[in-house]
Design a protein around this motif. Structure first.
Motif, PDB file in Angstrom:
ATOM      1  N   ILE A  29       0.802  -1.382  -0.189  1.00 30.37           N
ATOM      2  CA  ILE A  29      -0.298   0.007  -0.078  1.00 30.37           C
ATOM      3  C   ILE A  29       0.798   1.310  -0.010  1.00 30.37           C
ATOM      4  O   ILE A  29       1.831   1.542   0.812  1.00 30.37           O
ATOM      5  CB  ILE A  29      -0.880  -0.137   1.437  1.00 30.37           C
ATOM      6  N   GLY A  30       0.462   2.125  -0.813  1.00 33.06           N
ATOM      7  CA  GLY A  30       1.095   3.364  -0.915  1.00 33.06           C
ATOM      8  C   GLY A  30       0.120   4.411  -0.480  1.00 33.06           C
ATOM      9  O   GLY A  30      -0.867   4.462  -1.151  1.00 33.06           O
ATOM     10  N   ALA A  31       0.282   5.431   0.167  1.00 35.24           N
ATOM     11  CA  ALA A  31      -0.626   6.393   0.480  1.00 35.24           C
ATOM     12  C   ALA A  31      -0.059   7.585   0.483  1.00 35.24           C
ATOM     13  O   ALA A  31       1.089   8.130   0.823  1.00 35.24           O
ATOM     14  CB  ALA A  31      -1.287   5.905   1.978  1.00 35.24           C
ATOM     15  N   ALA A  32      -1.025   8.952   0.387  1.00 35.59           N
ATOM     16  CA  ALA A  32      -0.652  10.004   0.463  1.00 35.59           C
ATOM     17  C   ALA A  32      -1.908  11.094   0.750  1.00 35.59           C
ATOM     18  O   ALA A  32      -3.058  10.601   0.287  1.00 35.59           O
ATOM     19  CB  ALA A  32      -0.016  10.685  -0.942  1.00 35.59           C
ATOM     20  N   THR A  33      -1.617  12.031   1.828  1.00 30.36           N
ATOM     21  CA  THR A  33      -2.966  12.841   2.003  1.00 30.36           C
ATOM     22  C   THR A  33      -2.561  14.219   1.076  1.00 30.36           C
ATOM     23  O   THR A  33      -1.532  14.491   0.499  1.00 30.36           O
ATOM     24  CB  THR A  33      -2.787  13.647   3.133  1.00 30.36           C
ATOM     25  N   LEU A  34      -3.637  14.636   0.670  1.00 30.48           N
ATOM     26  CA  LEU A  34      -3.692  15.843  -0.150  1.00 30.48           C
ATOM     27  C   LEU A  34      -3.020  16.642   0.130  1.00 30.48           C
ATOM     28  O   LEU A  34      -3.036  17.378   1.448  1.00 30.48           O
ATOM     29  CB  LEU A  34      -5.150  16.084  -0.562  1.00 30.48           C
ATOM     30  N   ALA A  35      -2.043  17.522  -0.487  1.00 30.31           N
ATOM     31  CA  ALA A  35      -1.074  18.505  -0.303  1.00 30.31           C
ATOM     32  C   ALA A  35      -1.622  19.871  -0.830  1.00 30.31           C
ATOM     33  O   ALA A  35      -2.608  19.626  -1.769  1.00 30.31           O
ATOM     34  CB  ALA A  35       0.291  18.385  -0.598  1.00 30.31           C
ATOM     35  N   ALA A  36      -1.601  20.829  -0.244  1.00 35.20           N
ATOM     36  CA  ALA A  36      -1.775  22.377  -0.711  1.00 35.20           C
ATOM     37  C   ALA A  36      -1.642  22.517  -2.111  1.00 35.20           C
ATOM     38  O   ALA A  36      -0.561  22.186  -2.707  1.00 35.20           O
ATOM     39  CB  ALA A  36      -1.316  23.278   0.267  1.00 35.20           C
ATOM     40  N   GLY A  37      -2.355  22.987  -2.895  1.00 38.05           N
ATOM     41  CA  GLY A  37      -2.326  23.419  -4.310  1.00 38.05           C
ATOM     42  C   GLY A  37      -2.165  22.213  -5.158  1.00 38.05           C
ATOM     43  O   GLY A  37      -1.903  22.215  -6.356  1.00 38.05           O
ATOM     44  N   GLU A  38      -2.468  20.893  -4.622  1.00 39.27           N
ATOM     45  CA  GLU A  38      -2.167  19.550  -5.561  1.00 39.27           C
ATOM     46  C   GLU A  38      -3.181  19.208  -6.494  1.00 39.27           C
ATOM     47  O   GLU A  38      -4.273  19.387  -5.869  1.00 39.27           O
ATOM     48  CB  GLU A  38      -1.727  18.566  -4.734  1.00 39.27           C
ATOM     49  N   ASP A  39      -2.979  18.876  -7.506  1.00 36.99           N
ATOM     50  CA  ASP A  39      -4.194  18.198  -8.629  1.00 36.99           C
ATOM     51  C   ASP A  39      -4.260  16.848  -8.194  1.00 36.99           C
ATOM     52  O   ASP A  39      -3.275  16.091  -7.722  1.00 36.99           O
ATOM     53  CB  ASP A  39      -4.037  18.992  -9.754  1.00 36.99           C
ATOM     54  N   VAL A  40      -5.414  16.061  -8.990  1.00 32.57           N
ATOM     55  CA  VAL A  40      -5.426  14.704  -9.033  1.00 32.57           C
ATOM     56  C   VAL A  40      -4.029  14.290  -9.331  1.00 32.57           C
ATOM     57  O   VAL A  40      -3.801  13.069  -8.866  1.00 32.57           O
ATOM     58  CB  VAL A  40      -6.562  14.357 -10.057  1.00 32.57           C
ATOM     59  N   ALA A  41      -3.357  14.400 -10.528  1.00 35.45           N
ATOM     60  CA  ALA A  41      -2.351  13.772 -11.263  1.00 35.45           C
ATOM     61  C   ALA A  41      -1.227  13.691 -10.104  1.00 35.45           C
ATOM     62  O   ALA A  41      -0.578  12.771  -9.881  1.00 35.45           O
ATOM     63  CB  ALA A  41      -1.748  14.232 -12.591  1.00 35.45           C
ATOM     64  N   GLN A  42      -0.835  14.992  -9.419  1.00 34.08           N
ATOM     65  CA  GLN A  42       0.204  14.917  -8.651  1.00 34.08           C
ATOM     66  C   GLN A  42      -0.051  14.156  -7.320  1.00 34.08           C
ATOM     67  O   GLN A  42       0.884  13.489  -6.861  1.00 34.08           O
ATOM     68  CB  GLN A  42       0.150  16.380  -8.108  1.00 34.08           C
ATOM     69  N   TRP A  43      -1.263  14.148  -7.032  1.00 29.88           N
ATOM     70  CA  TRP A  43      -1.890  13.372  -5.609  1.00 29.88           C
ATOM     71  C   TRP A  43      -1.576  12.000  -5.919  1.00 29.88           C
ATOM     72  O   TRP A  43      -0.969  11.162  -5.108  1.00 29.88           O
ATOM     73  CB  TRP A  43      -3.104  13.713  -5.139  1.00 29.88           C
TER      74      TRP A  43
END
Ligand SMILES: Nc1nc2c(ncn2[C@@H]2O[C@H](COP(=O)(O)OP(=O)(O)OP(=O)(O)O)[C@@H](O)[C@H]2O)c(=O)[nH]1
Length: 387
Positions: free
Chosen positions: A315-329
């Motif tokens: 499992i790889g996980a990430a919380t949404l960062a400020a200014g991030e779009d779908v592709a970057q997230w």
């Protein structure tokens, strides 16, 4: 399968699709005529009613029938307002209510003023209500129209006319009800087929692409964190090779069931493709994302089996960062998942938040903004080489 919702974006008859939530320009509205059922029906019904009513309005003007002319003008104005409202990206539900209320009230008033010829508009209103409104509201409006015209009786010359209207209007409303019921059922079935993976019952990639921008928008609006986990079953090719494709399918079904049972109602689970899944967890910060991901990893390792073999997940996980779009997230969560694979699989890696953007230089030295901002690399190009 449990039905999930995304707060204000809950799937309901009044759902405003994500692509219509932003102000729509005329080009967008032309597109919506093909893609948005409610929008297209309201535009068609409103425009046809306007074309049908216009000659009568002109005739009444030429003939000096001022009261009837005024009634027709008000009806046309309300319908025009509703159509302009939705064409400019306004709420379809509100516009539909305005058109239905105008048609319903209009046919009653026209019936009282013009008698039987005016009552004929009641059939238009009865059918229109079932196309525009939710069934219970449409039924109530129909009962009110029919009931008022019959009880008032002023539009009919005798009892026979009154009785014939009562029967024909009720039959018309009954047909409209049955049609709306069947159409609604089929529409829900089609929507479900279009947005679910038939094997596992998880939402499919198409649903994911539609919903991720909604998740980002909701997180920013509500100022709540949102987590995303990419889950990839380990050595799945080996399972297929050793036990056969059908056994592999069963593992996918069991895995999806396990994750759906373990997650909350507001979480969204998607099959991204093959043995790769995506889980979106609204309101979850980095620490909670690690806890949930760890729990899922451990549950899979404990419970998922094929033959005598344990099946595990990375499992790889990430919380949404400020200014991030779908592709970057997605790319950050995907890269974390590949790290988990490289570290030996059956692991969780939670991506670090990207470094905050540098403070802009003082005003006197501020650089010119780029005319062609750099585009983020596509997720495919950021992906490490295939396994
Ligand atoms: N049974 C079954 N297999 C599928 C399905 N979709 C994809 N696969 C198989 O999943 C396997 C994925 O293999 P790889 O991409 O090499 O990944 P892996 O073997 O899990 O290896 P790692 O991810 O590196 O641990 C391929 O053999 C696909 O044929 C499906 O719907 N059903």
């Amino acid at each position: 399968m449990r039905r999930h919702t995304y707060g204000a974006c809950a799937t309901s008859p009044g759902l405003i699709p994500w692509w219509s939530a932003s102000p729509a320009g005329p080009r967008m509205s032309f597109q919506r005529l093909r893609t948005d059922f409610d929008f297209a029906i309201l535009m068609a019904l409103g425009s046809i009613t306007l074309f049908g009513l216009a000659p009568f309005m002109l005739f009444r003007l030429a003939d000096g029938q001022w009261l009837a002319f005024a009634i027709d003008s008000v009806i046309m104005l309300c319908i025009c307002l509703a159509l302009v409202h939705i064409w400019r990206g306004g709420s379809i539900a509100r516009a539909a209510l305005l058109v239905a209320a105008t048609n319903s009230l209009g046919c009653v008033v026209v019936g009282m003023v013009l008698g039987l010829p005016g009552v004929l508009w009641a059939y238009v209103a009865l059918i229109g209500n079932f196309l525009l409104l939710e069934r219970r509201r449409a039924t109530l409006a129909s009962l009110l129209i029919i009931g008022f015209l019959i009880v008032h009786g002023g539009a009919f010359a005798n009892v026979l006319e009154r009785a014939m209207f009562a029967v024909t209007a009720t039959v018309c409303a009954g047909f409209a009800f049955a049609f709306a019921y069947r159409a609604g059922l089929q529409r829900r079935q089609l929507e479900s087929l279009a947005e679910h993976d038939p094997l596992t019952g998880a939402h499919n990639r198409r649903a994911m692409e539609r919903e991720l921008p909604i998740a980002i928008e909701a997180s920013r609006r509500q100022q709540l964190p949102v987590g995303l986990a990419v889950l990839d079953l380990d050595y799945f090719k080996h399972i297929n090779d050793a036990y056969g494709h059908e056994a592999g399918d069963r593992v996918l079904v069991d895995f999806a069931g396990l994750v759906i049972r373990a997650t909350r109602k507001g979480d969204r689970f998607f099959r991204y493709g093959g043995e790769e899944f995506v889980l979106v967890l609204p309101g979850v910060d980095r620490r909670a994302l690690r806890t949930v991901s760890e729990f899922l990893r451990a549950s899979v390792a404990e419970q998922l089996r094929c033959g005598n073999e344990r099946v595990t997940v990375s499992i790889g996980a990430a919380t949404l960062a400020a200014g991030e779009d779908v592709a970057q997230w997605m790319a950050r969560a995907d890269a974390a998942m590949y790290q988990a694979k490289q570290r030996g699989r059956d692991q969780v890696v939670v991506a670090d938040d990207p470094a905050p953007a540098e403070e802009p230089p003082p005003t006197a030295y501020r650089m010119k903004p780029r005319r062609f901002p750099l585009r983020p690399a596509s997720p495919a190009s950021r992906r490490p080489p295939p396994k």
